[in-house]
Design an enzyme around this catalytic site. Structure first.
Site, PDB file in Angstrom:
ATOM      1  N   GLY A  58       2.978   5.647  -3.273  1.00  0.00           N
ATOM      2  CA  GLY A  58       4.053   6.400  -3.902  1.00  0.00           C
ATOM      3  C   GLY A  58       3.890   6.474  -5.408  1.00  0.00           C
ATOM      4  O   GLY A  58       4.124   7.531  -6.030  1.00  0.00           O
ATOM      5  N   ILE A  62       0.845  -1.199   0.000  1.00  0.00           N
ATOM      6  CA  ILE A  62       0.000   0.000   0.000  1.00  0.00           C
ATOM      7  C   ILE A  62       0.877   1.245   0.000  1.00  0.00           C
ATOM      8  O   ILE A  62       0.603   2.218  -0.719  1.00  0.00           O
ATOM      9  CB  ILE A  62      -0.966   0.004   1.198  1.00  0.00           C
ATOM     10  CG1 ILE A  62      -1.813  -1.268   1.215  1.00  0.00           C
ATOM     11  CG2 ILE A  62      -1.854   1.240   1.149  1.00  0.00           C
ATOM     12  CD1 ILE A  62      -2.653  -1.482  -0.022  1.00  0.00           C
ATOM     13  N   ASP A  63       1.953   1.236   0.774  1.00  0.00           N
ATOM     14  CA  ASP A  63       2.906   2.350   0.731  1.00  0.00           C
ATOM     15  C   ASP A  63       3.489   2.516  -0.674  1.00  0.00           C
ATOM     16  O   ASP A  63       3.585   3.632  -1.195  1.00  0.00           O
ATOM     17  CB  ASP A  63       4.048   2.110   1.723  1.00  0.00           C
ATOM     18  CG  ASP A  63       3.704   2.548   3.140  1.00  0.00           C
ATOM     19  OD1 ASP A  63       2.749   3.321   3.313  1.00  0.00           O
ATOM     20  OD2 ASP A  63       4.393   2.116   4.073  1.00  0.00           O
ATOM     21  N   VAL A  64       3.907   1.405  -1.270  1.00  0.00           N
ATOM     22  CA  VAL A  64       4.530   1.470  -2.600  1.00  0.00           C
ATOM     23  C   VAL A  64       3.530   1.974  -3.631  1.00  0.00           C
ATOM     24  O   VAL A  64       3.838   2.867  -4.437  1.00  0.00           O
ATOM     25  CB  VAL A  64       5.096   0.095  -2.994  1.00  0.00           C
ATOM     26  CG1 VAL A  64       5.531   0.088  -4.464  1.00  0.00           C
ATOM     27  CG2 VAL A  64       6.280  -0.273  -2.105  1.00  0.00           C
TER      28      VAL A  64
END
Length: 413
Positions: A188, A183-185
């Site tokens: 981004g 989810i972070d990736v």
């Protein structure tokens, strides 16, 4: 000597106030494309991920340093400066930098930067052309806006963990997170796309804008076909291990010596598979002739496939099917993946020299997957040491050596 081709984003200045993964992943993409990204870190401490080890980077003698490898995943091609944004002079420096920047990326809590005069409204008044991207767990609005958000929390909240892992009642059953902070990736990636769109819009309007990126929004979006299936039927999908909910056979199988992945996506591929294994009649069986039928009769299909797949080794299956346009491949470890001949041929590992006086001579990173023919990604610099470029960046702001020394004395930088 050839002159490096300017990157696609050459001339774009990015003030990176983000930490950990989602924001830095976004700004590394911009940096890889040629933007000048200045990463602002806390004096002495720096980005949290500098300390998220083990594993740690090693010095020339093979000894662990204090630099965690996590930081290197998303901070290549950036310059690091240390500024105390709680210090009035630190705030003034960052506002000066924002006046000269094209983009600001931050991932503080909602309204967290207002007390420092570094929120969107404050900086827009100084630089109307500024593209300002805020990354939070739950967005700038809604009942959860004030909550801190983390990848694992959002993997759970958006339903991703409910469709990842083996079904209840099976060995190892239960909700499972993905092995990378996806989810972070993805946040981004979405953020960098939104920034590029805002920069393009600025070319027409002359005005910047505020981008509101939320991990939860992204988590819901990347449910993709699983979300579409729910919206179409009202039925929430469950966990099915490595089985594809809409394709069959599309999963892993045990072989004589390990495991192999069979990823048959259409009826032609299935017919070629059946012919290759000497069971051409399966492709004519009404239970298996079409993908929809195979999904509906998955159990009967697997009764036939599972013992068949155990008769050959993984390498034998790959050799049998690779020239028949039937998708089949190994399930590699990360070490095996980096040693794969295709991965090596694509230059996926990039070793970057680092001259920061900390004993770390090189840093290995994963190459950008963006392969542009005219404006290729350039690997200009390794992930920086903490504050490595503070003096350099402050000189570019017009400060001389005594002024920089005075800021250090007052602990503003």
């Amino acid at each position: 000597m050839s002159i490096p081709t300017p990157g696609a984003l050459a001339g774009i200045k990015v003030l990176d106030l983000s930490r950990v993964l989602a924001g830095p992943w976004c700004t590394q993409m911009l940096a890889d494309l040629g933007a000048d990204v200045v990463k602002v870190e806390r004096p002495a401490a720096g980005d949290d991920t500098r300390h998220w080890g083990p594993p740690f980077l090693q010095d020339g003698a093979g000894r662990d340093t204090r630099e965690a490898s996590y930081f290197t995943a998303c901070n290549r091609n950036k310059r690091s400066i240390t500024v105390d944004m709680a210090h009035p002079e630190g705030q003034a420096l960052l506002r000066r930098m924002a006046q000269q920047a094209d983009v600001v990326v931050e991932n503080f809590k909602v309204s967290g930067l207002a007390q420092y005069g570094l929120d969107y409204d404050s900086l827009k008044a100084l630089n109307p052309r500024l593209v300002y991207c805020s990354i939070t767990g739950f967005g700038q609005t809604g009942p959860y806006a004030g909550r801190a958000g983390y990848d694992l929390m959002v993997q759970a909240a958006c339903g991703l963990m409910s469709i990842t892992g083996h079904a209840d009642g099976e060995p190892g059953g239960g909700p499972l997170k993905v092995g990378v902070a996806v989810i972070d990736v993805f946040t981004g990636l979405y953020a960098s796309n939104a920034i590029l769109a805002a920069l393009n819009a600025r070319n027409a309007s002359g005005e910047g804008q505020h981008i509101d990126m939320a991990l939860l929004d992204v988590g819901m979006a990347v449910l993709a076909n699983q979300a579409a299936g729910f919206l179409a039927t009202g039925q929430a999908p469950g966990r099915a291990g490595n089985i594809h909910p809409s394709l069959a056979p599309y999963q892993d199988f045990q072989t004589r010596d390990g495991n192999v992945l069979l990823a048959i996506g259409n009826d032609g591929q299935f017919a070629r598979f059946c012919a290759a294994v000497g069971h051409g009649a399966w492709a004519q069986d009404e239970r298996f002739a079409t993908n929809t039928a195979r999904v509906r009769h998955r159990a009967a299909l697997l009764e036939r496939l599972a013992p068949l797949m155990r008769q050959r080794s993984t390498a034998e299956w790959i050799a049998l099917l690779e020239d028949k346009a039937v998708p089949c491949g190994p399930i590699n470890t990360i070490a095996q993946a980096f040693d794969d001949p295709q991965v090596r041929a694509r230059g996926t590992r990039v070793d970057l020299p680092r001259d920061a006086g900390d004993g770390i001579a090189t840093v290995a990173t994963v190459a950008s997957p963006m392969r542009l023919s005219a404006t290729p990604v350039a690997y200009r610099s390794a992930p920086p040491a903490l504050g490595q470029h503070t003096d350099e960046v402050l000189r570019e702001l017009g400060l001389d050596a005594p002024a920089i020394a005075a800021l250090r004395e007052r602990k503003a930088v």
